[in-house]
Design a protein around this motif. Sequence first.
Motif, PDB file in Angstrom:
ATOM      1  N   LEU A   1      -3.574   0.061  -5.739  1.00 30.62           N
ATOM      2  CA  LEU A   1      -3.065  -1.313  -5.703  1.00 30.62           C
ATOM      3  C   LEU A   1      -3.496  -1.946  -7.019  1.00 30.62           C
ATOM      4  CD1 LEU A   1      -3.801  -2.468  -2.034  1.00 30.62           C
ATOM      5  CD2 LEU A   1      -1.553  -2.291  -3.114  1.00 30.62           C
TER       6      LEU A   1
ATOM      7  N   ILE B   1       1.844  -5.442   5.075  1.00 27.96           N
ATOM      8  CA  ILE B   1       0.738  -4.510   5.264  1.00 27.96           C
ATOM      9  C   ILE B   1       0.530  -4.226   6.749  1.00 27.96           C
ATOM     10  CG2 ILE B   1      -1.748  -4.157   4.976  1.00 27.96           C
ATOM     11  CD1 ILE B   1      -1.569  -5.840   2.433  1.00 27.96           C
TER      12      ILE B   1
ATOM     13  N   ILE C   1      -5.332  -8.004   9.258  1.00 25.41           N
ATOM     14  CA  ILE C   1      -5.001  -7.958   7.831  1.00 25.41           C
ATOM     15  C   ILE C   1      -5.433  -9.251   7.153  1.00 25.41           C
ATOM     16  CG2 ILE C   1      -3.171  -7.652   6.145  1.00 25.41           C
ATOM     17  CD1 ILE C   1      -3.772  -5.202   7.938  1.00 25.41           C
TER      18      ILE C   1
ATOM     19  N   ALA D   1      -9.118  -1.989   8.102  1.00 16.73           N
ATOM     20  CA  ALA D   1      -8.139  -2.571   7.183  1.00 16.73           C
ATOM     21  C   ALA D   1      -8.825  -3.025   5.898  1.00 16.73           C
ATOM     22  CB  ALA D   1      -7.432  -3.742   7.848  1.00 16.73           C
ATOM     23  N   TYR D   2      -9.987  -3.639   6.048  1.00 16.08           N
ATOM     24  CA  TYR D   2     -10.765  -4.091   4.883  1.00 16.08           C
ATOM     25  C   TYR D   2     -11.124  -2.914   3.986  1.00 16.08           C
ATOM     26  CZ  TYR D   2     -15.154  -4.956   2.428  1.00 16.08           C
ATOM     27  OH  TYR D   2     -16.146  -4.994   1.491  1.00 16.08           O
TER      28      TYR D   2
ATOM     29  N   GLU E   1       0.551 -10.118   4.253  1.00 13.14           N
ATOM     30  CA  GLU E   1      -0.049  -9.827   5.558  1.00 13.14           C
ATOM     31  C   GLU E   1       0.953  -9.118   6.463  1.00 13.14           C
ATOM     32  OE1 GLU E   1      -1.486 -13.421   7.279  1.00 13.14           O
ATOM     33  OE2 GLU E   1      -2.691 -13.956   5.519  1.00 13.14           O
TER      34      GLU E   1
ATOM     35  N   LEU F   1       0.027  -8.912  -1.910  1.00 16.39           N
ATOM     36  CA  LEU F   1      -0.585  -8.458  -0.663  1.00 16.39           C
ATOM     37  C   LEU F   1      -0.034  -9.307   0.482  1.00 16.39           C
ATOM     38  CD1 LEU F   1      -4.241  -8.175  -2.006  1.00 16.39           C
ATOM     39  CD2 LEU F   1      -2.680  -6.267  -1.531  1.00 16.39           C
TER      40      LEU F   1
ATOM     41  N   ILE G   1      -7.887  -1.332   2.233  1.00 14.25           N
ATOM     42  CA  ILE G   1      -7.332  -2.122   1.132  1.00 14.25           C
ATOM     43  C   ILE G   1      -8.287  -2.145  -0.052  1.00 14.25           C
ATOM     44  CG2 ILE G   1      -6.499  -4.407   0.451  1.00 14.25           C
ATOM     45  CD1 ILE G   1      -5.782  -4.850   3.440  1.00 14.25           C
ATOM     46  N   ARG G   2      -9.577  -2.281   0.224  1.00 20.41           N
ATOM     47  CA  ARG G   2     -10.594  -2.281  -0.838  1.00 20.41           C
ATOM     48  C   ARG G   2     -10.571  -0.962  -1.604  1.00 20.41           C
ATOM     49  NH1 ARG G   2     -16.181  -1.096  -1.536  1.00 20.41           N
ATOM     50  NH2 ARG G   2     -17.349  -2.724  -2.645  1.00 20.41           N
TER      51      ARG G   2
ATOM     52  N   LEU H   1      -8.112  -9.544   4.115  1.00 22.17           N
ATOM     53  CA  LEU H   1      -7.780 -10.150   2.823  1.00 22.17           C
ATOM     54  C   LEU H   1      -8.680 -11.336   2.508  1.00 22.17           C
ATOM     55  CD1 LEU H   1      -3.868  -9.978   2.862  1.00 22.17           C
ATOM     56  CD2 LEU H   1      -5.484  -8.464   1.685  1.00 22.17           C
TER      57      LEU H   1
ATOM     58  N   ILE I   1       0.841  -1.187   0.000  1.00 20.42           N
ATOM     59  CA  ILE I   1       0.000   0.000   0.000  1.00 20.42           C
ATOM     60  C   ILE I   1       0.878   1.240   0.000  1.00 20.42           C
ATOM     61  CG2 ILE I   1      -1.701   1.319   1.319  1.00 20.42           C
ATOM     62  CD1 ILE I   1      -2.760  -1.279   2.387  1.00 20.42           C
TER      63      ILE I   1
ATOM     64  N   VAL J   1      -3.820  -8.956  -5.738  1.00 17.95           N
ATOM     65  CA  VAL J   1      -5.001  -8.297  -6.281  1.00 17.95           C
ATOM     66  C   VAL J   1      -5.402  -9.064  -7.535  1.00 17.95           C
ATOM     67  CG1 VAL J   1      -5.949  -6.178  -7.263  1.00 17.95           C
ATOM     68  CG2 VAL J   1      -4.293  -6.061  -5.389  1.00 17.95           C
TER      69      VAL J   1
END
Length: 233
Positions: free
Chosen positions: A32, A43, A54, A19-20, A40, A38, A23-24, A58, A2, A76
Amino acid sequence: MIPVDAIPPLTRTTLREQAYRLIRQMIIAGRLAPGASLSERAIGDQLGVSRAPIKDALLRLEREGFVVSRSDGRYVKELDRQAILQMYEVRERLEVLAAQLAAAAITPPKAAFLAEGLAEYRAACEAQNLEAFATADVAIHTAIWEQAENPYLLNALSCIAAPTFMRVSDCARFADEHWTTPLSEHEAIIAAISRGDVAAAGQAMEGHVRHALARSLRASAGMPGDAPAGSDP
Protein backbone atom coordinates in the motif's frame (compact mmCIF):
# COMPACT_ATOMS: atom_id res chain seq x y z
CA MET A 1 -6.95 -0.95 -2.06
CA ILE A 2 -5.23 -4.00 -0.58
CA PRO A 3 -3.83 -6.41 -3.19
CA VAL A 4 -6.16 -9.41 -3.29
CA ASP A 5 -3.31 -11.94 -3.20
CA ALA A 6 -2.06 -10.37 0.03
CA ILE A 7 -5.20 -11.09 2.01
CA PRO A 8 -5.07 -14.03 4.44
CA PRO A 9 -8.27 -15.48 5.90
CA LEU A 10 -9.60 -13.62 8.93
CA THR A 11 -11.38 -15.16 11.89
CA ARG A 12 -14.26 -13.57 13.73
CA THR A 13 -12.54 -13.54 17.11
CA THR A 14 -10.10 -10.67 16.67
CA LEU A 15 -11.20 -8.85 13.54
CA ARG A 16 -10.05 -5.42 14.69
CA GLU A 17 -6.57 -6.61 15.59
CA GLN A 18 -6.17 -8.73 12.47
CA ALA A 19 -7.37 -5.93 10.19
CA TYR A 20 -4.97 -3.53 11.91
CA ARG A 21 -2.01 -5.88 11.56
CA LEU A 22 -2.80 -6.70 7.93
CA ILE A 23 -3.15 -3.09 6.79
CA ARG A 24 -0.07 -2.05 8.78
CA GLN A 25 1.98 -4.84 7.22
CA MET A 26 0.84 -3.89 3.73
CA ILE A 27 1.96 -0.31 4.34
CA ILE A 28 5.36 -1.31 5.72
CA ALA A 29 5.95 -3.84 2.92
CA GLY A 30 5.11 -1.22 0.29
CA ARG A 31 2.03 -3.04 -0.98
CA LEU A 32 0.00 0.00 0.00
CA ALA A 33 1.99 2.94 -1.30
CA PRO A 34 2.15 6.42 0.25
CA GLY A 35 -0.94 8.31 -0.88
CA ALA A 36 -3.01 5.16 -1.47
CA SER A 37 -6.71 5.54 -0.71
CA LEU A 38 -8.09 3.51 2.21
CA SER A 39 -11.83 3.04 1.82
CA GLU A 40 -13.53 1.42 4.82
CA ARG A 41 -16.21 -0.06 2.59
CA ALA A 42 -13.85 -1.36 -0.09
CA ILE A 43 -11.43 -2.91 2.40
CA GLY A 44 -14.30 -4.39 4.40
CA ASP A 45 -15.76 -5.95 1.26
CA GLN A 46 -12.37 -7.43 0.34
CA LEU A 47 -11.91 -8.93 3.80
CA GLY A 48 -15.51 -10.04 4.13
CA VAL A 49 -16.15 -8.04 7.30
CA SER A 50 -18.21 -5.02 8.26
CA ARG A 51 -16.85 -1.50 8.18
CA ALA A 52 -16.58 -1.30 12.00
CA PRO A 53 -13.33 -3.26 12.48
CA ILE A 54 -11.82 -1.57 9.44
CA LYS A 55 -12.69 1.85 10.82
CA ASP A 56 -11.14 0.96 14.17
CA ALA A 57 -8.00 -0.32 12.45
CA LEU A 58 -7.63 2.82 10.34
CA LEU A 59 -8.17 5.07 13.34
CA ARG A 60 -5.45 3.23 15.21
CA LEU A 61 -3.10 3.51 12.26
CA GLU A 62 -3.90 7.19 12.03
CA ARG A 63 -2.94 7.66 15.68
CA GLU A 64 0.32 5.85 14.97
CA GLY A 65 1.13 8.06 12.00
CA PHE A 66 0.64 5.57 9.16
CA VAL A 67 -2.64 7.02 7.91
CA VAL A 68 -3.92 10.55 7.39
CA SER A 69 -7.50 11.82 7.14
CA ARG A 70 -8.60 14.29 4.49
CA SER A 71 -11.96 15.74 3.60
CA ASP A 72 -12.52 13.00 1.02
CA GLY A 73 -11.32 10.01 3.04
CA ARG A 74 -8.27 8.33 4.56
CA TYR A 75 -4.95 7.72 2.83
CA VAL A 76 -1.58 6.16 3.53
CA LYS A 77 0.53 8.98 4.88
CA GLU A 78 3.13 10.55 2.62
CA LEU A 79 6.33 11.67 4.37
CA ASP A 80 8.18 14.67 2.97
CA ARG A 81 11.80 15.54 3.76
CA GLN A 82 10.92 17.74 6.73
CA ALA A 83 8.71 15.08 8.29
CA ILE A 84 11.41 12.44 7.84
CA LEU A 85 14.02 14.65 9.49
CA GLN A 86 11.77 15.52 12.39
CA MET A 87 10.68 11.93 12.99
CA TYR A 88 14.24 10.61 12.87
CA GLU A 89 15.39 13.33 15.25
CA VAL A 90 13.08 11.85 17.86
CA ARG A 91 13.51 8.23 16.78
CA GLU A 92 17.26 8.31 17.26
CA ARG A 93 17.01 9.34 20.89
CA LEU A 94 14.21 6.93 21.68
CA GLU A 95 15.78 3.93 19.96
CA VAL A 96 19.17 4.54 21.58
CA LEU A 97 17.43 4.56 24.97
CA ALA A 98 15.50 1.40 24.08
CA ALA A 99 18.69 -0.42 23.07
CA GLN A 100 20.41 0.64 26.29
CA LEU A 101 17.50 -0.44 28.46
CA ALA A 102 17.20 -3.74 26.58
CA ALA A 103 20.90 -4.42 27.16
CA ALA A 104 20.55 -3.62 30.85
CA ALA A 105 17.61 -6.02 31.19
CA ILE A 106 18.92 -8.83 28.98
CA THR A 107 18.30 -12.47 29.93
CA PRO A 108 19.15 -15.70 28.09
CA PRO A 109 15.55 -16.13 26.83
CA LYS A 110 15.49 -12.54 25.56
CA ALA A 111 18.84 -12.97 23.82
CA ALA A 112 17.58 -16.18 22.22
CA PHE A 113 14.48 -14.39 20.95
CA LEU A 114 16.61 -11.65 19.39
CA ALA A 115 18.84 -14.29 17.81
CA GLU A 116 15.80 -15.93 16.22
CA GLY A 117 14.67 -12.60 14.84
CA LEU A 118 18.14 -11.92 13.46
CA ALA A 119 18.18 -15.33 11.77
CA GLU A 120 14.92 -14.51 9.99
CA TYR A 121 16.30 -11.13 9.00
CA ARG A 122 19.49 -12.73 7.67
CA ALA A 123 17.51 -15.27 5.66
CA ALA A 124 15.42 -12.49 4.10
CA CYS A 125 18.57 -10.57 3.17
CA GLU A 126 20.21 -13.63 1.65
CA ALA A 127 17.08 -14.35 -0.37
CA GLN A 128 16.68 -10.66 -1.21
CA ASN A 129 13.01 -11.07 -0.32
CA LEU A 130 11.79 -7.52 0.10
CA GLU A 131 8.56 -8.25 1.96
CA ALA A 132 10.17 -10.80 4.30
CA PHE A 133 12.97 -8.31 4.90
CA ALA A 134 10.52 -5.56 5.84
CA THR A 135 8.63 -7.87 8.18
CA ALA A 136 11.79 -9.15 9.91
CA ASP A 137 13.22 -5.65 10.13
CA VAL A 138 10.23 -4.26 11.99
CA ALA A 139 10.07 -7.38 14.17
CA ILE A 140 13.66 -6.89 15.37
CA HIS A 141 13.14 -3.27 16.30
CA THR A 142 9.82 -3.99 17.97
CA ALA A 143 11.42 -6.78 20.01
CA ILE A 144 14.09 -4.38 21.24
CA TRP A 145 11.45 -1.81 22.16
CA GLU A 146 9.50 -4.42 24.10
CA GLN A 147 12.59 -5.77 25.85
CA ALA A 148 13.35 -2.29 27.15
CA GLU A 149 10.42 -2.98 29.51
CA ASN A 150 9.18 0.60 29.59
CA PRO A 151 5.55 0.87 28.41
CA TYR A 152 5.78 4.63 27.96
CA LEU A 153 8.84 4.30 25.75
CA LEU A 154 7.16 1.51 23.79
CA ASN A 155 4.10 3.68 23.20
CA ALA A 156 6.23 6.62 22.08
CA LEU A 157 8.24 4.48 19.68
CA SER A 158 5.09 2.88 18.27
CA CYS A 159 3.63 6.31 17.51
CA ILE A 160 6.76 8.18 16.43
CA ALA A 161 9.34 5.71 15.16
CA ALA A 162 7.16 3.03 13.60
CA PRO A 163 5.92 5.23 10.70
CA THR A 164 9.51 5.72 9.53
CA PHE A 165 9.46 2.06 8.49
CA MET A 166 7.15 3.07 5.65
CA ARG A 167 10.38 3.89 3.77
CA VAL A 168 11.84 0.41 4.11
CA SER A 169 10.60 -0.80 0.73
CA ASP A 170 11.62 2.40 -1.03
CA CYS A 171 15.17 2.20 0.31
CA ALA A 172 15.56 -1.44 -0.66
CA ARG A 173 14.58 -0.86 -4.30
CA PHE A 174 17.55 1.31 -5.20
CA ALA A 175 20.53 -1.04 -5.33
CA ASP A 176 20.05 -4.77 -5.05
CA GLU A 177 23.68 -5.71 -4.44
CA HIS A 178 24.32 -4.44 -0.91
CA TRP A 179 22.03 -6.29 1.48
CA THR A 180 24.92 -6.92 3.87
CA THR A 181 25.14 -3.32 5.15
CA PRO A 182 21.92 -3.19 7.20
CA LEU A 183 22.45 -6.80 8.24
CA SER A 184 25.83 -6.00 9.77
CA GLU A 185 24.31 -3.02 11.58
CA HIS A 186 21.59 -5.17 13.12
CA GLU A 187 24.13 -7.85 14.04
CA ALA A 188 26.16 -5.27 15.94
CA ILE A 189 23.10 -3.98 17.81
CA ILE A 190 21.89 -7.42 18.82
CA ALA A 191 25.38 -8.62 19.78
CA ALA A 192 25.82 -5.65 22.13
CA ILE A 193 22.39 -6.07 23.67
CA SER A 194 22.85 -9.82 24.07
CA ARG A 195 26.08 -9.43 26.03
CA GLY A 196 24.55 -6.69 28.18
CA ASP A 197 26.87 -3.95 26.92
CA VAL A 198 24.75 -0.86 27.49
CA ALA A 199 27.18 1.64 26.00
CA ALA A 200 27.91 -0.40 22.88
CA ALA A 201 24.21 -1.10 22.32
CA GLY A 202 23.44 2.60 22.38
CA GLN A 203 26.33 3.42 20.05
CA ALA A 204 25.40 0.70 17.58
CA MET A 205 21.78 1.82 17.50
CA GLU A 206 22.76 5.46 17.10
CA GLY A 207 24.95 4.68 14.11
CA HIS A 208 22.28 2.50 12.55
CA VAL A 209 19.53 5.09 12.85
CA ARG A 210 21.75 7.84 11.46
CA HIS A 211 22.70 5.72 8.48
CA ALA A 212 19.06 4.77 8.02
CA LEU A 213 18.08 8.45 7.95
CA ALA A 214 20.56 9.13 5.16
CA ARG A 215 19.25 6.17 3.18
CA SER A 216 15.67 7.22 3.74
CA LEU A 217 16.36 10.75 2.54
CA ARG A 218 18.00 9.43 -0.63
CA ALA A 219 15.04 7.16 -1.26
CA SER A 220 12.60 9.98 -0.61
CA ALA A 221 14.41 12.19 -3.09
CA GLY A 222 14.36 9.39 -5.67
CA MET A 223 18.13 9.28 -5.81
CA PRO A 224 19.61 5.84 -6.54
CA GLY A 225 23.30 5.30 -6.28
CA ASP A 226 24.90 4.29 -3.02
CA ALA A 227 21.74 3.63 -1.00
CA PRO A 228 22.21 -0.03 -0.03
CA ALA A 229 19.45 -2.48 -0.76
CA GLY A 230 17.59 -3.78 2.23
CA SER A 231 18.50 -0.55 4.02
CA ASP A 232 15.77 -0.01 6.52
CA PRO A 233 14.69 3.37 7.77
